[in-house]
Design an enzyme around this catalytic site. Structure first.
Site, PDB file in Angstrom:
ATOM      1  N   GLU A 133       0.973  -1.110   0.025  1.00  0.00           N
ATOM      2  CA  GLU A 133       0.005  -0.021   0.112  1.00  0.00           C
ATOM      3  C   GLU A 133       0.796   1.112  -0.086  1.00  0.00           C
ATOM      4  OE1 GLU A 133      -2.731   2.085   3.481  1.00  0.00           O
ATOM      5  OE2 GLU A 133      -3.062   0.076   3.179  1.00  0.00           O
ATOM      6  N   CYS A 193      -3.222   7.213   5.351  1.00  0.00           N
ATOM      7  CA  CYS A 193      -2.972   6.819   4.002  1.00  0.00           C
ATOM      8  C   CYS A 193      -4.127   7.476   3.164  1.00  0.00           C
ATOM      9  CB  CYS A 193      -2.791   5.430   3.803  1.00  0.00           C
ATOM     10  SG  CYS A 193      -3.799   4.485   4.676  1.00  0.00           S
TER      11      CYS A 193
END
Length: 349
Positions: free
Chosen positions: A76, A113
């Site tokens: 990620e 994120c």
């Protein structure tokens, strides 16, 4: 690192109390990418999960692909998580959106994120007022410490690059991103036009921290071009009234193929752990858009499918045995069931 060590010791103690096998959990410290590469290249490692920068994720991904036995890396990485504020929503609840957006941008000092790093709207007097209000709200939030020096330095560098970019206007022009001699990050806001955003690929780079860039689009065509210009994001958000959502359907369609989670009239920070959640997205948000890193489906990153065909019951694991000793839900002939399977039925075949 110190906090990680404390949490790691707590996990090890819990694993021992539950009689888990030794090595179920391990914590390894080390600077740079050396420790990660050593783990990825170890022959006993069969899959890798990673959260961090795009350069770090690609390094591990490339190393895993170059192994004699390649393994999957679920990395990620970078995401700017665009937020589209459509005209009627801006007119009806612009103040509320500005307030909640400032809270989302600065949540956890911007170290999520899914931090909304881009705000996209049509240029108008209401948009100008919204931008002024958002800048005021962010300026009123005091600096706060980031997790460690490297993250703070990266944020400061990213802010400095934006401040020196002639295609954007910094709404706090005389302020550095990081308070000198500290790890405290200052909320920052920048402004650009849709055309300038489309011309400058660097504006698509994530600046990890409490900052955001507003893109003022001249018309619907430019706004749609911005929506189609993203390569891959963890999330995309649309604030719109019913008429907005109908009028800007092409924008919503464009985002669907470019994000892992499409949020309506909300904010991307905050990811619920539930069966419906998808926390992933097309590259460069992740290296594999088919999997989520949050939610009950996350286990499938580390579960290898195995089919038992014509297998005697005595050799089957309990979850697959005909009498269902675990009393779990299973799919039998396409239907969910907890019933015993008749060994003479076609199901056993």
């Amino acid at each position: 690192p110190g906090t990680a060590e404390l949490v790691g010791r707590a996990v090890v103690r819990a694993a021992r109390r539950l009689d888990m096998p030794p090595g179920t959990f391990s914590l390894v410290h080390g600077p740079g990418k050396e420790v990660g590469l050593a783990l990825v290249n170890h022959p006993e490692i069969k899959a890798v999960g990673f959260t961090g920068s795009q350069s770090g994720g690609r390094t591990l991904f490339d190393a895993a692909a170059a192994r004699p036995e390649p393994i999957p890396v679920y990395a990620e990485m970078a995401s700017i998580n665009p937020v589209f504020v459509l005209p009627q929503a801006l007119e009806v609840r612009g103040e509320q959106i500005a307030l909640e957006l400032s809270q989302s941008v600065t949540l956890g000092v911007g170290q999520f994120c899914t931090n909304p790093g881009l705000i996209v709207l049509l240029d108008s007097p209401q948009a100008a007022a919204f931008i002024r209000r958002e800048a005021e709200l962010l300026a009123a939030i005091p600096p706060a410490s980031m997790l460690h020096r490297d993250i703070a330095d990266a944020y400061g560098h990213g802010i400095e690059q934006l401040q020196h970019n002639s295609r954007v206007t910094c709404l706090q022009p005389d302020e550095p991103g990081i308070v000198p001699d500290s790890c405290a990050a200052r909320p920052m806001m920048f402004e650009t036009t849709g055309q300038q955003f489309l011309e400058d690929q660097t504006l698509r780079r994530e600046v990890f921290g409490p900052s955001t860039v507003v893109v003022r689009c001249a018309d619907r065509r430019e706004l749609l071009a911005v929506a189609r210009g993203f390569s891959g994001e963890l999330s995309g958000t649309v604030h719109g009234e019913p008429d907005d959502l109908e009028a800007f359907g092409e924008v919503i369609d464009a985002l669907q193929s470019r994000v892992g989670r499409l949020v309506f009239n909300g904010f991307p920070t905050g990811v619920e752990v539930c069966p419906a959640m998808n926390h992933g997205g097309p590259y460069p948000a992740t290296t594999d858009a088919h999997f989520t890193s949050v939610g009950t489906a996350a286990i499938y990153r580390y579960a290898r499918p195995l089919c038992f065909q014509n297998c005697p019951t005595s050799c089957l694991p309990p979850a697959l045995q005909n009498d269902n000793p675990l009393q779990i839900w299973r799919t039998v002939d396409g239907m969910l069931s907890r019933q015993t399977v008749d060994p003479k039925s076609p199901s056993e075949q």
